[in-house]
Design a protein around this motif. Structure first.
Motif, PDB file in Angstrom:
ATOM      1  N   ARG A   1       0.518  -1.301   0.199  1.00  0.00           N
ATOM      2  CA  ARG A   1      -0.203  -0.187  -0.139  1.00  0.00           C
ATOM      3  C   ARG A   1       0.868   0.982   0.113  1.00  0.00           C
ATOM      4  O   ARG A   1       0.344   2.255  -0.615  1.00  0.00           O
ATOM      5  CB  ARG A   1      -0.545  -0.209   0.682  1.00  0.00           C
ATOM      6  CG  ARG A   1      -2.118  -0.791   1.163  1.00  0.00           C
ATOM      7  CD  ARG A   1      -3.410  -0.696   2.258  1.00  0.00           C
ATOM      8  NE  ARG A   1      -2.694  -1.991   3.186  1.00  0.00           N
ATOM      9  CZ  ARG A   1      -3.104  -2.542   3.939  1.00  0.00           C
ATOM     10  NH1 ARG A   1      -3.273  -3.753   2.598  1.00  0.00           N
ATOM     11  NH2 ARG A   1      -2.248  -3.411   4.228  1.00  0.00           N
ATOM     12  N   ALA A   2       1.843   1.256   0.886  1.00  0.00           N
ATOM     13  CA  ALA A   2       3.042   2.452   0.703  1.00  0.00           C
ATOM     14  C   ALA A   2       3.206   2.568  -0.945  1.00  0.00           C
ATOM     15  O   ALA A   2       3.754   3.914  -0.993  1.00  0.00           O
ATOM     16  CB  ALA A   2       3.737   2.216   1.713  1.00  0.00           C
ATOM     17  N   ALA A   3       3.806   1.627  -1.336  1.00  0.00           N
ATOM     18  CA  ALA A   3       4.270   1.815  -3.039  1.00  0.00           C
ATOM     19  C   ALA A   3       3.394   2.064  -3.712  1.00  0.00           C
ATOM     20  O   ALA A   3       3.343   3.178  -4.567  1.00  0.00           O
ATOM     21  CB  ALA A   3       4.681   0.017  -3.108  1.00  0.00           C
TER      22      ALA A   3
ATOM     23  N   LYS B   1       0.649   4.471  -2.902  1.00  0.00           N
ATOM     24  CA  LYS B   1       0.834   5.629  -2.107  1.00  0.00           C
ATOM     25  C   LYS B   1       2.218   6.337  -3.060  1.00  0.00           C
ATOM     26  O   LYS B   1       1.606   7.670  -3.418  1.00  0.00           O
ATOM     27  CB  LYS B   1       0.191   5.244  -0.889  1.00  0.00           C
ATOM     28  CG  LYS B   1       0.252   7.152  -0.666  1.00  0.00           C
ATOM     29  CD  LYS B   1      -0.192   6.941   0.573  1.00  0.00           C
ATOM     30  CE  LYS B   1      -1.078   8.088   1.467  1.00  0.00           C
ATOM     31  NZ  LYS B   1       0.007   8.982   2.120  1.00  0.00           N
ATOM     32  N   ALA B   2       3.038   5.754  -3.358  1.00  0.00           N
ATOM     33  CA  ALA B   2       4.093   6.221  -3.675  1.00  0.00           C
ATOM     34  C   ALA B   2       3.792   6.641  -5.474  1.00  0.00           C
ATOM     35  O   ALA B   2       5.414   7.111  -5.757  1.00  0.00           O
ATOM     36  CB  ALA B   2       5.345   5.991  -3.138  1.00  0.00           C
ATOM     37  N   GLY B   3       3.414   5.992  -5.993  1.00  0.00           N
ATOM     38  CA  GLY B   3       2.982   5.767  -6.936  1.00  0.00           C
ATOM     39  C   GLY B   3       4.619   5.020  -7.599  1.00  0.00           C
ATOM     40  O   GLY B   3       4.801   5.043  -8.697  1.00  0.00           O
ATOM     41  N   THR B   4       5.110   4.134  -7.552  1.00  0.00           N
ATOM     42  CA  THR B   4       7.289   3.290  -7.349  1.00  0.00           C
ATOM     43  C   THR B   4       6.143   2.264  -8.665  1.00  0.00           C
ATOM     44  O   THR B   4       4.453   1.901  -8.453  1.00  0.00           O
ATOM     45  CB  THR B   4       7.290   2.625  -6.897  1.00  0.00           C
ATOM     46  OG1 THR B   4       6.485   1.923  -6.108  1.00  0.00           O
ATOM     47  CG2 THR B   4       7.413   3.601  -5.988  1.00  0.00           C
TER      48      THR B   4
ATOM     49  N   GLY C   1       4.269  -0.259  -7.202  1.00  0.00           N
ATOM     50  CA  GLY C   1       2.793   0.003  -6.813  1.00  0.00           C
ATOM     51  C   GLY C   1       2.228   0.261  -8.063  1.00  0.00           C
ATOM     52  O   GLY C   1       0.636  -0.140  -7.573  1.00  0.00           O
TER      53      GLY C   1
ATOM     54  N   LYS D   1      -1.456  -2.473  -7.972  1.00  0.00           N
ATOM     55  CA  LYS D   1      -2.606  -1.557  -7.116  1.00  0.00           C
ATOM     56  C   LYS D   1      -3.592  -2.580  -8.232  1.00  0.00           C
ATOM     57  O   LYS D   1      -4.643  -2.706  -7.118  1.00  0.00           O
ATOM     58  CB  LYS D   1      -2.348  -0.252  -7.794  1.00  0.00           C
ATOM     59  CG  LYS D   1      -4.174  -0.115  -7.333  1.00  0.00           C
ATOM     60  CD  LYS D   1      -3.741   2.056  -7.152  1.00  0.00           C
ATOM     61  CE  LYS D   1      -5.285   2.012  -7.249  1.00  0.00           C
ATOM     62  NZ  LYS D   1      -6.640   2.084  -6.704  1.00  0.00           N
TER      63      LYS D   1
END
Ligand code: AP5
Ligand code: ZN
Length: 218
Positions: A36-38, A40-43, A46, A50
């Protein structure tokens, strides 16, 4: 202490992880929180993860195993850690054995499917810390706000009923086999094998906490 929290989506892994982490002063390693952090960071990870997460599927084993290996090499994991939501497949469990990661305890939080949808519908999360609440069963002090920071709580994108049902299906197909996998290891008598603890997760949050900590010798 190194331990694994095993259980269906919504069984209460994140909720109990908070207590265990504090008690034993070890980091909580939640692959769900990391993903979820990835997102959010748009990596790149991620972006890939998603769609899979929103559909209730599992992210590829090689990606997850790489993430976890990197995480447990961090200095704060040197004295132990708590896996929350990992391993989730036999290849993930085998990768840890192959890497020589010995686990002290596997704690299974057992909750039947019937209770899960209700739990997910009422779940609220503080994203930055991973702290988890429930509007009915574990409400924050102020509605919609995190107890410690006062920041907003959100609902997870994958907590829609149809996605929850998909995640439960994936749990039964791919993750539940780990109950037998670790149960057999524990029963083997091998001194390196983890001890296996099963907790009735349908009890109130505090009762689950007390039983779990007691079983862990705290
Ligand atoms: P992840 O974040 O790991 O989700 P999950 O395993 O589906 O589990 P949840 O976080 O939904 O539930 P929980 O057991 O932590 O319950 P909680 O304490 O919040 O994974 C999300 C996605 O990421 C996956 O679907 C997958 O796509 C991907 N992913 C993650 N790891 C992966 C991996 N290793 N491999 C591949 N893909 C991976 O509690 C739920 C609610 O119930 C809360 O509202 C809480 O307050 C309430 N509650 C808790 N305990 C009680 C109680 N005793 N009584 C009443 N209510 C309670
Ligand atoms: Zn969780």
């Amino acid at each position: 202490m190194r331990l694994i929290l095993l259980g269906a989506p919504g069984a209460g892994k994140g909720t109990q992880a908070n207590y265990i982490r504090e008690k034993f002063n070890i980091p909580q390693i939640s692959t769900g929180d990391m993903l979820r952090a990835a997102v959010k960071a748009g990596t790149p990870l991620g972006l890939e993860a998603k769609a899979i997460m929103d559909a209730g599927g599992l992210v590829r084993d090689d990606i997850i195993i790489g993430l976890v290996k990197e995480r447990i090499a961090q200095p704060d994991a040197a004295n132990g850690f708590l896996f929350d939501g990992f391993p989730r497949t036999i290849p993930q469990a085998e990768a840890m054995i192959a890497a020589g990661v010995d686990i002290d305890y596997v704690v299974e939080i057992d909750v039947p499917d019937a209770a899960i949808v209700d739990r997910m519908a009422g779940r609220r999360v503080h994203v930055a810390s991973g702290r988890t609440y429930h509007v009915k069963y574990n409400p924050p002090k102020v509605e919609g706000k995190d107890d410690e920071t006062g920041e907003d709580l959100i609902q997870r994108d994958d907590d829609k009923e149809e996605v929850v049902l998909k995640r439960l299906g994936v749990y039964h197909e791919q993750t539940e086999v780990l109950v037998g996998f670790y149960g057999k290891m524990a029963a083997s008598g091998d001194e390196k094998a983890p001890k296996y603890i099963k907790i009735d997760g349908t009890q109130a949050v505090e009762a689950v906490r007390d039983q779990t900590l007691k079983a862990l010798g705290a």
